[in-house]
Design a protein around this motif. Sequence first.
Motif, short mmCIF file in Angstrom:
data_model
loop_
_atom_site.label_atom_id
_atom_site.label_comp_id
_atom_site.label_asym_id
_atom_site.label_seq_id
_atom_site.Cartn_x
_atom_site.Cartn_y
_atom_site.Cartn_z
N GLY A 1 63.14 -25.51 19.92
CA GLY A 1 62.34 -26.72 19.98
C GLY A 1 61.04 -26.58 20.73
O GLY A 1 60.35 -25.56 20.66
N VAL A 2 60.68 -27.62 21.47
CA VAL A 2 59.40 -27.67 22.18
C VAL A 2 59.31 -26.55 23.21
O VAL A 2 58.26 -25.94 23.40
N GLY A 3 60.43 -26.25 23.87
CA GLY A 3 60.40 -25.23 24.92
C GLY A 3 59.95 -23.87 24.42
O GLY A 3 59.07 -23.23 25.03
N VAL A 4 60.52 -23.40 23.31
CA VAL A 4 60.13 -22.09 22.80
C VAL A 4 58.71 -22.14 22.25
O VAL A 4 57.96 -21.14 22.35
N GLU A 5 58.26 -23.28 21.72
CA GLU A 5 56.88 -23.38 21.25
C GLU A 5 55.89 -23.35 22.41
O GLU A 5 54.79 -22.81 22.28
N ILE A 6 56.26 -23.94 23.55
CA ILE A 6 55.41 -23.84 24.74
C ILE A 6 55.29 -22.37 25.16
O ILE A 6 54.19 -21.89 25.47
N ALA A 7 56.42 -21.65 25.15
CA ALA A 7 56.39 -20.23 25.50
C ALA A 7 55.49 -19.46 24.54
O ALA A 7 54.70 -18.60 24.96
N ARG A 8 55.59 -19.74 23.26
CA ARG A 8 54.74 -19.04 22.27
C ARG A 8 53.26 -19.33 22.51
O ARG A 8 52.42 -18.43 22.41
N THR A 9 52.95 -20.58 22.80
CA THR A 9 51.55 -20.95 23.02
C THR A 9 51.01 -20.28 24.28
O THR A 9 49.87 -19.79 24.29
N LEU A 10 51.80 -20.26 25.34
CA LEU A 10 51.40 -19.55 26.55
C LEU A 10 51.18 -18.07 26.28
O LEU A 10 50.21 -17.46 26.76
N HIS A 11 52.06 -17.47 25.49
CA HIS A 11 51.93 -16.05 25.17
C HIS A 11 50.64 -15.77 24.41
O HIS A 11 49.95 -14.77 24.68
N ARG A 12 50.30 -16.66 23.48
CA ARG A 12 49.04 -16.48 22.74
C ARG A 12 47.83 -16.55 23.66
O ARG A 12 46.79 -15.96 23.37
N ARG A 13 47.94 -17.27 24.77
CA ARG A 13 46.85 -17.38 25.74
C ARG A 13 46.85 -16.20 26.72
O ARG A 13 46.00 -16.14 27.61
N GLY A 14 47.82 -15.30 26.60
CA GLY A 14 47.85 -14.13 27.46
C GLY A 14 48.67 -14.30 28.73
O GLY A 14 48.65 -13.42 29.60
N ALA A 15 49.38 -15.41 28.85
CA ALA A 15 50.19 -15.65 30.05
C ALA A 15 51.49 -14.85 29.99
O ALA A 15 51.89 -14.33 28.94
N ARG A 16 52.16 -14.79 31.13
CA ARG A 16 53.50 -14.22 31.22
C ARG A 16 54.48 -15.37 31.48
O ARG A 16 54.14 -16.31 32.19
N ILE A 17 55.67 -15.25 30.92
CA ILE A 17 56.56 -16.41 30.89
C ILE A 17 57.95 -16.06 31.40
O ILE A 17 58.56 -15.09 30.94
N GLY A 18 58.44 -16.88 32.32
CA GLY A 18 59.85 -16.87 32.68
C GLY A 18 60.55 -17.90 31.82
O GLY A 18 60.26 -19.10 31.91
N MET A 19 61.45 -17.46 30.96
CA MET A 19 62.10 -18.33 30.00
C MET A 19 63.53 -18.62 30.45
O MET A 19 64.33 -17.70 30.62
#
Length: 262
Positions: free
Chosen positions: A21-39
């Motif tokens: 849902g929204v959570g994984v899409e937020i992670a994808r969007t952050l990744h496209r911006r070059g961020a690192r993500i704790g999921m």
Amino acid sequence: MITAAPDITDKVYIVTGTSRGVGVEIARTLHRRGARIGMLARTLADLEENAREFGDRALALPCDVADRAVAQAAVTRIAEHFGGIDGLVNNAGLSRIAPVERLSEEDLLLMFRVNVIGVVNMVQAVLPHLRARGGGNILNISSSSVRDPSEFPFLGGYAASKAALERLTQELRIEVSRDNIAVTLFSLGSTLTHFGTGWAPEITEEAFAEWDRRGGAAPATMDPSLPAEAVVRCLESPPGACANFIEFQPYAAMEKGRRMAD
């Protein structure tokens, strides 16, 4: 003078509820911006599958945010793995459906444990790391059902838990403003998710019948990538200012009988 939005490349954000849902899409969007993500999410298999597409720029950990010790340990591990934390998105949430007259104590406590206590646990675990960075962002995701009970029947208990979250968010914003920590409340309208997972089938059918009795009116549902983009733009606000509150809604008409949403 206009200040450019900050570059979030290599910044570290924790996102809860990233199994779908929204959570994984937020992670994808952050990744496209070059961020690192704790999921973080409760289901490790879904987490690991989602995290594969991000490679070494994501760390996926199973986490029940309602368990304070587990939440603390997950945040500590992410900070150690990436060398710090710059922001937190409290997306994890849980709903149960029932008329107030038949709302069980078990379901009500479950929603408050995840939707309120879970957020408090994550905030308390993250704040020392944000202060160590000299500031950061916290974004709490609420629901438009707090203000609009017409979206779908029998969500009074869920809406009450989100209303409590909203008041806590207001207080948190004041408390941490001196630490250069921006706090945003993001109220989510109807979104194509697995929001109804865990609902009792017989009560769900009753709720749809009640929805029809009330006219069956509801806004369109959004693809989760749309609020995900808006959430990340909040994290990209120029230093010294942020959105305190956003109500993010679709605006096209919805056909009756569409899949359930937030």
